[in-house]
Design a protein around this motif. Structure first.
Motif, PDB file in Angstrom:
ATOM      1  N   MET A  33       0.816  -1.200   0.000  1.00  0.00           N
ATOM      2  CA  MET A  33       0.000   0.000   0.000  1.00  0.00           C
ATOM      3  C   MET A  33       0.854   1.256   0.000  1.00  0.00           C
ATOM      4  SD  MET A  33      -3.107   0.750  -0.114  1.00  0.00           S
ATOM      5  CE  MET A  33      -4.099   2.180  -0.013  1.00  0.00           C
ATOM      6  N   GLY A  34       2.014   1.173   0.658  1.00  0.00           N
ATOM      7  CA  GLY A  34       2.903   2.326   0.719  1.00  0.00           C
ATOM      8  C   GLY A  34       3.363   2.779  -0.653  1.00  0.00           C
ATOM      9  N   TYR A  35       3.646   1.825  -1.529  1.00  0.00           N
ATOM     10  CA  TYR A  35       4.106   2.189  -2.865  1.00  0.00           C
ATOM     11  C   TYR A  35       2.979   2.754  -3.727  1.00  0.00           C
ATOM     12  CZ  TYR A  35       8.779   0.514  -2.003  1.00  0.00           C
ATOM     13  OH  TYR A  35      10.050   0.378  -1.505  1.00  0.00           O
ATOM     14  N   VAL A  36       1.750   2.402  -3.420  1.00  0.00           N
ATOM     15  CA  VAL A  36       0.606   3.024  -4.118  1.00  0.00           C
ATOM     16  C   VAL A  36       0.527   4.494  -3.733  1.00  0.00           C
ATOM     17  CG1 VAL A  36      -1.911   3.037  -4.357  1.00  0.00           C
ATOM     18  CG2 VAL A  36      -0.671   0.853  -4.299  1.00  0.00           C
ATOM     19  N   TYR A  37       0.626   4.780  -2.429  1.00  0.00           N
ATOM     20  CA  TYR A  37       0.654   6.171  -1.983  1.00  0.00           C
ATOM     21  C   TYR A  37       1.844   6.910  -2.589  1.00  0.00           C
ATOM     22  CZ  TYR A  37      -3.006   5.558   1.577  1.00  0.00           C
ATOM     23  OH  TYR A  37      -4.195   5.344   2.231  1.00  0.00           O
ATOM     24  N   LEU A  38       2.989   6.246  -2.636  1.00  0.00           N
ATOM     25  CA  LEU A  38       4.180   6.868  -3.199  1.00  0.00           C
ATOM     26  C   LEU A  38       3.979   7.199  -4.681  1.00  0.00           C
ATOM     27  CD1 LEU A  38       7.094   7.812  -2.868  1.00  0.00           C
ATOM     28  CD2 LEU A  38       7.825   5.452  -3.299  1.00  0.00           C
ATOM     29  N   ALA A  39       3.364   6.296  -5.415  1.00  0.00           N
ATOM     30  CA  ALA A  39       3.101   6.545  -6.838  1.00  0.00           C
ATOM     31  C   ALA A  39       2.200   7.769  -7.022  1.00  0.00           C
ATOM     32  CB  ALA A  39       2.468   5.312  -7.486  1.00  0.00           C
ATOM     33  N   PHE A  40       1.157   7.889  -6.187  1.00  0.00           N
ATOM     34  CA  PHE A  40       0.275   9.052  -6.271  1.00  0.00           C
ATOM     35  C   PHE A  40       1.020  10.332  -5.877  1.00  0.00           C
ATOM     36  CE2 PHE A  40      -3.293   5.982  -6.190  1.00  0.00           C
ATOM     37  CZ  PHE A  40      -3.987   6.450  -7.287  1.00  0.00           C
ATOM     38  N   ALA A  41       1.894  10.238  -4.880  1.00  0.00           N
ATOM     39  CA  ALA A  41       2.676  11.408  -4.468  1.00  0.00           C
ATOM     40  C   ALA A  41       3.594  11.861  -5.594  1.00  0.00           C
ATOM     41  CB  ALA A  41       3.488  11.084  -3.208  1.00  0.00           C
ATOM     42  N   ILE A  42       4.237  10.924  -6.241  1.00  0.00           N
ATOM     43  CA  ILE A  42       5.134  11.251  -7.345  1.00  0.00           C
ATOM     44  C   ILE A  42       4.350  11.862  -8.505  1.00  0.00           C
ATOM     45  CG2 ILE A  42       6.636  10.256  -9.129  1.00  0.00           C
ATOM     46  CD1 ILE A  42       7.496   8.187  -6.935  1.00  0.00           C
ATOM     47  N   LEU A  43       3.237  11.253  -8.869  1.00  0.00           N
ATOM     48  CA  LEU A  43       2.415  11.769  -9.958  1.00  0.00           C
ATOM     49  C   LEU A  43       1.924  13.183  -9.655  1.00  0.00           C
ATOM     50  CD1 LEU A  43       1.057  11.259 -12.689  1.00  0.00           C
ATOM     51  CD2 LEU A  43      -0.867  10.278 -11.428  1.00  0.00           C
ATOM     52  N   ALA A  44       1.442  13.398  -8.442  1.00  0.00           N
ATOM     53  CA  ALA A  44       0.952  14.724  -8.059  1.00  0.00           C
ATOM     54  C   ALA A  44       2.086  15.745  -8.051  1.00  0.00           C
ATOM     55  CB  ALA A  44       0.271  14.662  -6.689  1.00  0.00           C
ATOM     56  N   GLU A  45       3.269  15.333  -7.616  1.00  0.00           N
ATOM     57  CA  GLU A  45       4.415  16.248  -7.602  1.00  0.00           C
ATOM     58  C   GLU A  45       4.819  16.637  -9.016  1.00  0.00           C
ATOM     59  OE1 GLU A  45       8.525  17.498  -7.766  1.00  0.00           O
ATOM     60  OE2 GLU A  45       7.985  15.460  -8.295  1.00  0.00           O
ATOM     61  N   ILE A  46       4.804  15.689  -9.927  1.00  0.00           N
ATOM     62  CA  ILE A  46       5.147  15.967 -11.325  1.00  0.00           C
ATOM     63  C   ILE A  46       4.117  16.918 -11.936  1.00  0.00           C
ATOM     64  CG2 ILE A  46       5.326  14.926 -13.630  1.00  0.00           C
ATOM     65  CD1 ILE A  46       6.458  12.399 -12.126  1.00  0.00           C
ATOM     66  N   ILE A  47       2.848  16.671 -11.666  1.00  0.00           N
ATOM     67  CA  ILE A  47       1.791  17.556 -12.169  1.00  0.00           C
ATOM     68  C   ILE A  47       1.937  18.947 -11.562  1.00  0.00           C
ATOM     69  CG2 ILE A  47      -0.705  17.993 -12.123  1.00  0.00           C
ATOM     70  CD1 ILE A  47      -1.038  14.884 -12.318  1.00  0.00           C
ATOM     71  N   GLY A  48       2.153  19.004 -10.252  1.00  0.00           N
ATOM     72  CA  GLY A  48       2.294  20.289  -9.583  1.00  0.00           C
ATOM     73  C   GLY A  48       3.477  21.088 -10.103  1.00  0.00           C
TER      74      GLY A  48
END
Length: 104
Positions: A1-16
């Motif tokens: 589950m941690g890597y799912v959260y990490l993937a969303f964090a990375i995606l959101a950071e790239i978008i931001g």
């Protein structure tokens, strides 16, 4: 589950970060709103991520992938230039992120 959260964090950071360039110093409303929302999502999901993954591994992965992806976006989308030394630096970041994930 941690890597799912990490993937969303990375995606959101790239978008931001991409939207940050488009805000033109926060003078354009829509990209500015999108940027702030993306960063809120980024930090929220990263905070959830480090409940499951060690901070050093999570942060190295988040930063490493974010830097590499943002560089690619800057070159492709914004037509920014990257030197040979810049490419070597990106390769070293990737290697460092892999090392931290394997041995962190």
């Amino acid at each position: 589950m941690g890597y799912v959260y990490l993937a969303f964090a990375i995606l959101a950071e790239i978008i931001g970060t991409t939207l940050l360039k488009m805000t033109e110093g926060f003078t354009k409303l829509i990209p500015s709103i999108g940027c702030v929302i993306a960063y809120v999502i980024c930090y929220f999901t990263f905070s959830k991520c480090i409940s499951y993954i060690n901070l050093n591994v999570g942060y190295a992965t988040w930063c490493g992938i974010g830097i590499v992806a943002t560089t690619i976006i800057a070159v492709v989308l914004f037509k920014e230039q990257i030197s040979l030394l810049g490419i070597i630096g990106i390769i070293l970041i990737i290697i460092g992120s892999i090392f931290v994930n394997l041995f962190g």
